[in-house]
Motif scaffolding. Structure first.
Motif, short mmCIF file in Angstrom:
data_model
loop_
_atom_site.label_atom_id
_atom_site.label_comp_id
_atom_site.label_asym_id
_atom_site.label_seq_id
_atom_site.Cartn_x
_atom_site.Cartn_y
_atom_site.Cartn_z
N THR A 20 0.72 -1.28 0.07
CA THR A 20 0.07 0.12 0.01
C THR A 20 0.89 1.31 0.06
OG1 THR A 20 -0.20 -0.36 2.46
CG2 THR A 20 -1.99 -1.03 1.10
N GLU A 21 1.83 1.16 0.19
CA GLU A 21 2.81 2.51 0.40
C GLU A 21 3.79 3.06 -0.80
OE1 GLU A 21 2.63 4.22 3.39
OE2 GLU A 21 1.01 2.78 3.94
N ALA A 22 4.51 2.13 -1.45
CA ALA A 22 5.52 2.42 -2.25
C ALA A 22 5.44 1.46 -3.48
CB ALA A 22 7.09 2.73 -1.73
N ARG A 120 -2.28 3.58 9.29
CA ARG A 120 -2.77 4.77 8.67
C ARG A 120 -3.15 5.85 9.57
NH1 ARG A 120 -6.16 2.06 3.49
NH2 ARG A 120 -4.28 1.80 1.95
N ASN A 123 -0.36 7.69 10.63
CA ASN A 123 0.15 8.52 9.31
C ASN A 123 -0.96 9.96 9.48
OD1 ASN A 123 2.04 6.93 8.25
ND2 ASN A 123 0.68 6.10 6.86
N SER A 124 -2.10 9.75 9.99
CA SER A 124 -2.82 10.96 10.20
C SER A 124 -2.08 12.00 11.04
CB SER A 124 -4.00 10.65 11.05
OG SER A 124 -5.03 9.88 9.84
N ALA A 149 6.82 7.90 7.73
CA ALA A 149 6.02 7.14 7.19
C ALA A 149 6.37 5.66 6.63
CB ALA A 149 5.05 7.84 6.30
N PHE B 17 6.53 7.02 -7.55
CA PHE B 17 6.17 5.42 -7.11
C PHE B 17 5.96 5.56 -5.72
CE2 PHE B 17 8.23 4.95 -11.35
CZ PHE B 17 7.75 3.66 -11.54
N PHE B 18 6.24 6.56 -4.85
CA PHE B 18 6.06 6.65 -3.46
C PHE B 18 4.94 7.53 -3.08
CE2 PHE B 18 10.58 5.89 -3.87
CZ PHE B 18 10.92 5.02 -3.17
N GLN B 20 1.79 6.69 -2.47
CA GLN B 20 0.92 6.40 -1.60
C GLN B 20 1.52 6.52 -0.13
OE1 GLN B 20 -2.79 5.75 -3.13
NE2 GLN B 20 -2.41 3.71 -2.27
N ASN B 21 2.78 6.84 -0.10
CA ASN B 21 3.37 6.75 1.37
C ASN B 21 2.85 7.91 2.11
OD1 ASN B 21 5.34 6.15 3.33
ND2 ASN B 21 6.72 7.56 2.60
N GLY B 22 2.41 7.34 3.45
CA GLY B 22 1.66 8.41 4.31
C GLY B 22 0.21 8.55 4.11
N TRP B 23 -0.21 7.45 3.44
CA TRP B 23 -1.69 7.30 3.08
C TRP B 23 -2.58 7.28 4.53
CZ3 TRP B 23 -6.80 5.38 3.79
CH2 TRP B 23 -7.35 5.85 2.43
N ASN B 24 -3.53 8.11 4.54
CA ASN B 24 -4.31 8.06 6.10
C ASN B 24 -5.64 8.37 5.58
OD1 ASN B 24 -4.61 11.34 6.10
ND2 ASN B 24 -2.68 10.95 5.57
N LEU B 31 -0.71 13.40 1.55
CA LEU B 31 1.06 13.65 2.11
C LEU B 31 2.01 13.09 0.95
CD1 LEU B 31 1.36 12.42 5.50
CD2 LEU B 31 2.07 14.36 5.01
#
Lengths: 228, 247
Positions: A20-22, A120, A123-124, A149, B17-18, B20-24, B31
């Motif tokens: 989900t992140e990278a 997540r 992250n907020s 993050a 490519f990054f 979605q990093n920090g998705w909240n 972010l």
């Protein structure tokens, strides 16, 4: 053994990032993860076999937006590792191991999905800092948030995977000792209902009337390939 | 005089490519979006006030499919370069959220990924673990291309991006992936069927495979939750086995 388990935990961290992140390269798909775990333990065929089974079981999972979903990537890292290790301890009972692990991975993937929700929410908490950096036009601050993050996600994946492998030893292994009374033949062909679940989802996605000709063409090609 | 060079676009591409990093849950991909376009802050805006409002407006809530989000990055960067009014940029970005999410989810999650996974499974039957690598390579070649195309098209079209989204390419791609998925599904079904036919006990295996596949299809069509389908299949399997065992 320990080095391999640490390596698997690191892979768990990378899977969490990829999911989900990278990058999102599909490195986190059970099919890929299973082969990789098999490679680490010098048993690619077992890893691949388990990876295929978990891929079929979790074919339906799509990490879309705000939906909460299980995390089969991390679940599969743990499940495939468990299968490779346990099949060396209980070499005569591969079906029983698979059966127990399907149950275990089901709950473990849900737990892993819950930790993703927590991640997540964490992250907020970075948002007020980001707002502050924007207010001060402190561009370097964004990099620290980015690293927090990214690091948090990697750490979550590694820790959850490590914890899962620990649970394999303290929960699944003793359970197998008890369940050994179940004759192996009783669970023979266990992979068939699991294939059924995967095939069901595939037909649900692609089995539309307008695709019927393509499906029939595929079946003819399948016959041809088999005969060749 | 354009302020954004090809090198800047390359940087944006790599950073995407990054994204979605920090998705909240509060502002979703905001972010990551702000971090991706951050290097343009000083290049595009001279005064601190302008830089501040640039960063702030891109920290507002935003989300899209990760493989399609570069359309938004390219188009928004173009608007920023053209010094479009702030309200227009915010409104435009907001208007992309739904279409980019829906189109991307349909193309990638519902068609391309499952179709390539079926290809991976077929290849695994034929050539073993190398099949997994083939699946991974094809997917990533496509995602690298799609991200680059998104950025380039977005940057070229700016606020006219909707023409690209409603025009043929993405819809055609989705349609072709769906057809490819059906074709591969046909091949996989026959190969698995035939594989079971040449193994020992085919008369037990083939009905189990076909029966459970049929049961799952019916259950998915009735919108039964996938977890329930798994439990139902396993329970039924145990019941069938117990009956075979007893008689």
């Amino acid at each position: 053994m320990w080095e391999r388990l640490i390596l698997v935990s690191i892979i768990g961290g990378l899977v969490a990032l990829d999911n989900t992140e990278a990058f999102q390269t599909m490195f986190s798909q059970p099919l890929f993860v299973g082969s990789l775990v098999g490679l680490i333990f010098n048993d690619i065929s077992s890893g691949l076999k388990t990876g295929i089974i978990f891929q079929l079981v979790y074919f339906w999972v799509m990490p879309i937006g705000t939906a909460s979903f299980p995390e089969p990537g991390i679940g599969s890292v743990v499940g495939c590792t468990g299968f490779v290790i346990l099949s060396r301890m209980f070499p005569d009972q591969p079906n029983l191991i698979l059966f127990t692990l399907v149950f275990f991975v089901f709950f473990f993937s849900l737990f892993s999905g819950w930790t993703l929700i927590k991640q997540r929410q964490f992250n907020s908490r970075l948002l007020p800092k980001a707002d502050l950096y924007a207010e001060k036009v402190q561009l370097g601050g964004f990099d620290s948030i980015f690293l927090a993050a990214l690091g948090g996600s990697f750490l979550r994946g590694s820790l959850v995977t490590g914890g899962g492998i620990f649970l394999i030893f303290i929960l699944v292994k003793p359970a197998l000792n008890v369940l050994r009374v179940v004759p192996e033949q009783f669970l023979q062909n266990l992979e068939l209902p699991l294939w059924g679940v995967g095939m069901g989802m595939m037909v649900y996605l692609f089995g539309r009337k307008r695709n019927l000709l393509w499906c029939l063409l595929g079946m003819s090609l399948g016959v041809l390939l088999f005969l060749l | 005089m354009p302020k954004i060079s090809r090198f800047d676009l390359l940087r944006l591409y790599l950073r995407s490519f990054f994204i979605q990093n920090g998705w909240n849950y509060e502002r979703m991909a905001a972010l990551g979006f702000a971090w991706t376009i951050k290097p343009l802050t000083r290049r595009l805006f001279g005064s601190v006030e302008e830089q501040k409002s640039f960063l702030k407006r891109h920290l507002l809530g935003f989300n899209a499919n990760p493989y399609m989000i570069n359309y938004a990055v390219g188009a928004v960067v173009k608007l920023e370069e053209d010094k479009a009014p702030e309200e227009q940029i915010i409104r435009f970005k907001g208007s992309l959220r739904g279409p980019l999410g829906a189109i991307g989810d349909r193309l990638i999650w519902q068609n391309l990924r499952p179709a390539l996974l079926i290809l991976g499974l077929i290849l695994c039957i034929f050539i073993g673990a190398v099949g997994v690598l083939v699946f991974w390579l094809i997917f990533n070649l496509y995602q690298a291309y799609q991200r680059a195309r998104g950025l380039a098209k977005g940057f070229a079209l700016g606020s006219e991006l909707s023409s690209e989204l409603t025009r043929g390419y993405l819809q055609k791609m989705t349609e072709w992936c769906s057809r490819m998925g059906a074709l591969l599904l046909g091949i996989l079904f026959v190969l698995k069927f035939a594989h079971l036919g040449i193994e020992p006990q085919p008369l037990e295996k083939i009905p189990l495979f076909v029966g459970f596949s049929w049961l799952s299809v019916m259950a998915f069509r009735k919108n039964v939750r996938p977890n329930y389908i798994l439990w139902l299949s396993l329970s039924l399997f145990l019941v069938i086995k117990a009956m075979i065992w007893m008689f």
